[in-house]
Each structure stands twice: as structure tokens, then as C-alpha cells.
Design a protein around this motif. Structure first.
Motif, PDB file in Angstrom:
ATOM      1  N   UNK A 202       0.828  -1.211   0.000  1.00 11.56           N
ATOM      2  CA  UNK A 202       0.000   0.000   0.000  1.00 11.56           C
ATOM      3  C   UNK A 202       0.860   1.257   0.000  1.00 11.56           C
ATOM      4  N   UNK A 203       1.928   1.251   0.781  1.00  9.15           N
ATOM      5  CA  UNK A 203       2.729   2.464   0.957  1.00  9.15           C
ATOM      6  C   UNK A 203       3.870   2.610  -0.037  1.00  9.15           C
ATOM      7  N   UNK A 229       7.321   0.470  10.468  1.00  5.46           N
ATOM      8  CA  UNK A 229       7.073   0.884  11.858  1.00  5.46           C
ATOM      9  C   UNK A 229       6.755   2.371  11.933  1.00  5.46           C
ATOM     10  N   UNK A 230       7.471   3.166  11.152  1.00  4.77           N
ATOM     11  CA  UNK A 230       7.222   4.608  11.145  1.00  4.77           C
ATOM     12  C   UNK A 230       5.843   4.927  10.570  1.00  4.77           C
ATOM     13  N   UNK A 231       5.496   4.290   9.468  1.00  4.70           N
ATOM     14  CA  UNK A 231       4.220   4.562   8.814  1.00  4.70           C
ATOM     15  C   UNK A 231       3.032   4.103   9.644  1.00  4.70           C
ATOM     16  N   UNK A 232       3.226   3.069  10.469  1.00  8.76           N
ATOM     17  CA  UNK A 232       2.108   2.500  11.206  1.00  8.76           C
ATOM     18  C   UNK A 232       1.634   3.383  12.353  1.00  8.76           C
ATOM     19  N   UNK A 233       2.424   4.330  12.752  1.00  6.32           N
ATOM     20  CA  UNK A 233       1.983   5.265  13.799  1.00  6.32           C
ATOM     21  C   UNK A 233       0.748   6.011  13.308  1.00  6.32           C
ATOM     22  N   UNK A 234       0.826   6.576  12.113  1.00  5.51           N
ATOM     23  CA  UNK A 234      -0.327   7.279  11.548  1.00  5.51           C
ATOM     24  C   UNK A 234      -1.442   6.305  11.173  1.00  5.51           C
ATOM     25  N   UNK A 235      -1.069   5.147  10.658  1.00  5.06           N
ATOM     26  CA  UNK A 235      -2.079   4.162  10.276  1.00  5.06           C
ATOM     27  C   UNK A 235      -2.980   3.819  11.458  1.00  5.06           C
TER      28      UNK A 235
END
Length: 366
Positions: A202-203, A229-235
Motif C-alpha cells: 500500500x505504501x 514501523x514509522x508509517x504504522x503510527x499514523x495508520x
């Protein structure tokens, strides 16, 4: 319109959850012209072409084709882009090319209208999928001279089908890639790597994803795990917003969770299932919607077909035809998808009424 108005980087989380991404605000005509040019460039000199949904399953199929054939120009196509994509491939593909369509099912005759021209132009056309197909559309594809193989949507993903059908001795990592992709695509969720594949597909850009799984299979590199891990904070924050907005509605024998937001629909659906929902509807800011089922509701594709969509018994997508102009979209955003929600809820109600009618008929026969 100033670019900063649609710049995702400056939006608060709340507004980002409500509004569509930047690509939504590019007119379809401009986007189609750009896509057609990209297709023409990609197909120039390509001996193998893959038309695929650019999600984890479709991109895994592309990786498998490239491993087996040594190449494979990717032409990304969502379910609502199939008609024009096949037209472009029929126009620009090399005459000696092999074309493989993956992880896509037609919704109408128009979607496959270009197939006779495509079959007449190129050397070989194959279609691998695992969605639910209408009999008349399957017949159109078969009669056009396409080699079509559709797997059981309850048992396999399209990557499984491609892995089995291609005459190639795949290394073990590709068999494992298909298995982990299936774990995500069928929402089995027994392998923690499947969420990694889904999120990375997706990213990342499609080519970045394909290169990663060609090299590593489902075991992504440490650098990719850091990125995820960084992207999943907003997810996770966007998932929480959508769950907070959700309502549970009683429709006949089913409890249906209905919500709105830019979010990961599968995780939201899982949260609603834990709250007691038999099915979940996630309406997106761009106007489309995802419908997810459970062991107590396996008719998602029947709901979706009533509102310009399709899919699987437990997972389907649609885009209700309720948007006539930008004012309708403004209403959509400000009401958190009220009209689209109602259209899909009404589709659930029609299923319930149909079930009652069938039961009455059966009683009468007895």
C-alpha cells in the motif's frame, strides 16, 4: 486551486481522516492521459505484459510472472479501470507479446469489450483470478480465446493460481510468498508477515514492492521493517478515528458496523467484528467503500453488486452511484459519507427481504 489546499503533509490527522488524498483532485481526463502515456511507454518492446491490481496479491502475481518469464511489464489497473486498460494494451502491446491479466474480475460487458482486439493483436492472453465471476462475463472471456483460470475464492488468492499454473520450477520463497499473500488476502491472519506485505504494498511504489519480494519473498528486509514501523503510527491513529465514528446497525438477522474515513479497512472491520458486527462497511472519502464479512455473513459480493461493485463472499468493494457533481462530494465529506452509507445499508436490507421471500416460497412448496 493552490497546491497547499490538498497537501497531505500539512493536514491534521482529523482532516486527513475525512478528506481524500491528493490524487482525488486530479481530473480523470488528465489522469487517464498520463496513464495511457505510461502504458504506451511500458509496453514498448515488452515481450511479457502483466495487467494486475496493484495490491499485495496482484503485485505478487507480477513477481511470479517476472521470475518465470524473465521479464514482465506491469500495467496497474484497479477494478474500475479495467475497460480502458485493456483498450490501451490492445493498442500498444507488441504483436508477439504474452499478456497475463491477474487478480481482476470484470463487472460488465464493457470491461472486456477490448478482448477480441487484444487476442487478435498479441500472441497469447491468459487471465488468472480468484474472485466471484458472473457466468455471462466468464463466457465472454472464454469465447474471446483467453486462457482463463479462476481459483476458489474461499481457498486461494490469485498468487496461488499463478504459482500453480505457470510451467516453472519456482524457488521455495515464491511458494511461501503466495501462501503469506493468501493469509492476508483471504483475511486468515495466521502469519504475522501478511500484514507486512499488505502495508508495504500500500505504501510503496509497485516496482519497489516487486523488487523486494523477488529478492526476499515474504521475509522483508530490516530497512523495510523500519519504514513500516514509522508509517504504522499514523495508520493506527486513522484506524482509531474510523472505529470511533462507527455505528452498529441491526439489519434483519445481521449486525452491520458502518463507518467512514481514510483508513485501513481490514483492521477497522476486525475491530467492528470484535464489537459484535457480522459485517462491516467502511466508506472512504473518495466515494468508494469496502464491505467485509465474517463466518456469520458471507454475502458481501451480493451487497456490492447492487451498488456498482463486486468481490468475494467475505470481502468486496463498491462505489455507489450517488455523486453527480462536486457539491455532492462536499456533502459526502461534511456528512461523513451519509448518502453512500445509506445506499449500502439499503442493499443489505434488500438481501434480507430476498431471503424472506425465498423462505416463504420454500414453505409454500412444502
Amino acid at each position: 486551486m493552490d497546491d497547499w489546499l490538498i497537501d497531505d503533509e500539512r493536514l491534521s490527522l482529523e482532516r486527513k481522516s475525512i478528506l481524500p488524498g491528493e490524487g482525488f483532485f486530479v481530473p480523470d481526463s488528465l489522469e487517464e492521459d498520463r496513464q495511457e502515456q505510461e502504458v504506451a511507454e511500458a509496453l514498448d518492446g515488452a515481450a511479457t505484459v502483466v495487467v494486475a491490481d496493484p495490491d499485495a496479491d496482484g503485485l505478487a502475481c507480477t513477481a511470479l510472472v517476472r521470475e518465470a518469464y524473465g521479464e514482465g511489464a506491469l500495467v496497474p489497473a484497479g477494478p474500475h479501470e479495467l475497460e480502458e486498460t485493456l483498450e490501451w494494451v490492445a493498442e500498444y502491446a507488441e504483436t508477439d507479446a504474452t499478456v497475463v491479466v491477474c487478480d481482476l474480475a470484470p463487472d460488465s460487458d464493457e470491461d472486456v469489450a477490448a478482448l477480441p482486439d487484444l487476442v487478435a493483436r498479441v500472441e497469447d492472453v491468459r487471465w488468472y483470478d480468484h474472485h466471484q465471476w458472473e457466468d455471462d462475463l466468464a463466457a465472454l472471456v472464454d469465447e474471446a480465446g483467453v486462457e482463463r483460470v479462476v481459483g476458489d475464492s474461499d481457498e486461494v488468492c490469485t498468487a496461488d493460481v499463478v504459482h500453480e499454473q505457470l510451467d516453472y520450477d519456482f524457488p521455495d520463497r515464491f511458494r511461501e510468498l503466495a501462501a503469506v499473500t493468501r493469509d492476508h488476502d483471504l483475511w486468515i491472519r495466521e502469519d504475522e508477515r501478511s500484514d507486512d506485505l499488505a502495508d508495504f504494498s500500500y505504501w510503496s511504489e509497485p516496482e519497489e514492492y516487486i523488487e523486494a519480494v523477488l529478492e526476499h519473498g515474504p521475509d522483508l528486509s530490516p530497512e523495510i521493517h523500519e519504514y513500516l514501523a514509522e508509517k504504522r503510527v499514523e495508520k493506527e491513529a486513522l484506524i482509531e478515528k474510523a472505529v470511533e465514528r462507527a455505528e452498529l446497525r441491526e439489519i434483519g438477522p445481521w449486525t452491520v458496523g458502518v463507518t467512514y474515513g481514510r483508513c485501513s479497512q481490514n483492521e477497522v472491520a476486525e475491530e467492528l467484528r470484535e464489537q459484535g458486527a457480522d459485517a462491516a462497511v467502511v466508506v472512504k472519502p473518495a466515494g468508494s467503500a469496502s464491505i467485509r464479512g465474517t463466518e456469520t455473513f458471507e454475502r458481501c459480493h451480493e451487497v456490492a453488486r447492487q451498488v456498482s461493485g463486486g468481490g468475494h463472499p467475505r470481502a468486496a468493494g463498491c462505489k455507489p452511484d450517488v455523486y453527480d457533481d462536486m457539491l455532492d462530494y462536499a456533502h459526502h465529506w461534511s456528512t461523513r459519507g451519509a448518502v453512500a452509507k445509506q445506499a449500502i445499508v439499503d442493499a443489505f436490507r434488500r438481501l434480507e427481504v430476498e431471503g424472506d421471500s425465498e423462505a416463504q416460497t420454500d414453505d409454500g412448496d412444502e
